[in-house]
Write an enzyme that holds these catalytic residues in place. Structure first.
Site, PDB file in Angstrom:
ATOM      1  CB  CYS A  82       3.073 -33.766   4.650  1.00 30.49           C
ATOM      2  SG  CYS A  82       3.846 -32.362   5.464  1.00 30.49           S
ATOM      3  CD  GLU A  87       6.059 -35.580   3.543  1.00 28.51           C
ATOM      4  OE1 GLU A  87       6.062 -35.339   2.370  1.00 28.51           O
ATOM      5  OE2 GLU A  87       5.829 -34.824   4.452  1.00 28.51           O
ATOM      6  CE  LYS A 146       2.792 -33.848   0.131  1.00 33.01           C
ATOM      7  NZ  LYS A 146       3.908 -33.353   0.661  1.00 33.01           N
TER       8      LYS A 146
END
Length: 254
Positions: free
Chosen positions: A145, A39, A108
């Site tokens: 994540c 990321e 995300k």
């Protein structure tokens, strides 16, 4: 339909200089079908709560161009994280870019408003749709994540056909954090009978411990804390065997 997928995970640190991070893309080498970087590889977050909007780029910007060139040179598909310009210029997307033999972008969904952090103050959450891309005949689902803590996203990706879940991360260190990371990667693999590839940034700023899990929860490879590269070959026979042994997806009633 390919029987095997060659996966390489680079547990590399990104810095605050986007040009230096782009330059490192030239280190990508042939020999893998899928290469996964962490990321925010285009430019690190910086200190907690930092304004990263000045480092947001469009999907045809310099980072994506460099990623595409590196992927083409290495004859592979590469996944890497960046900040992407959004409608709100002060709050870009935290985006995974897929470049090379396949292309896609995943913004995300779950922003890290947890453990004392407020990612949503600086970033915009992405559309609530799973992103699955085909890589060398395999269906690969994308998570970033903090998304790992939300099992419903993993299940939606698998329902959309994903056989591999790829999770680039900048997993912050702290008490229990490596345990959470390992446990959640394994849980997403077991509950979905799929492969899971976690690619984290290394210590000391982050937790490291990138890992690849098989569809019955076996650890196929795991890095330590520092910079490291993992090489794993995923086998479709293992996926099919796991789903025969544990047909939990077929046995669902809800």
């Amino acid at each position: 339909m390919a029987d095997q997928l060659r996966v390489r995970v680079h547990q590399w640190a990104s810095g605050l200089d986007p040009a230096a991070n782009r330059a490192r893309l030239t280190d990508l080498a042939p020999g893998a079908d899928l290469v996964v970087l962490p990321e925010a590889f285009a430019r690190d977050f910086g200190e907690a709560g930092s304004d990263v909007s000045a480092y947001a780029e469009p999907l045809d910007g310099r980072f994506v161009q460099g990623l595409q060139q590196a992927a083409e040179a290495a004859s592979c598909t590469v996944v890497a994280g960046m900040f992407e310009a959004a409608d709100d210029p002060a709050r870009p997307y935290n985006t995974l870019v897929v470049a090379g033999a396949a292309s896609a972008a995943y913004r995300k969904i779950h922003l890290y408003d947890s453990f004392g952090y407020r990612e949503s103050d600086r970033l915009t959450g992405g559309p609530l749709e799973p992103v699955v891309v085909e890589v060398a005949g395999w269906r690969v689902g994308l998570m970033t994540c903090y998304d790992l803590r939300f099992p419903e996203l993993g299940r939606r990706l698998v329902d959309a056909g994903a056989e591999v879940l790829v999770v680039p991360a900048a997993w912050l260190p702290g008490e229990r954090k490596v345990t959470h990371w390992r446990t959640l990667l394994a849980a997403r693999a077991i509950e979905n009978t799929c492969f899971v590839v976690g690619a984290g940034q290394p210590e000391p700023r982050y937790s490291g411990h990138s890992a690849v899990y098989g569809p019955l929860g076996d650890t196929l490879a795991e890095a330590s804390g520092g910079e490291e590269t993992l090489e794993v070959v995923l086998d479709r026979a293992d996926l099919d065997g796991a789903r025969r042994t544990n047909p939990s997806l077929a046995n669902r009633r809800l």
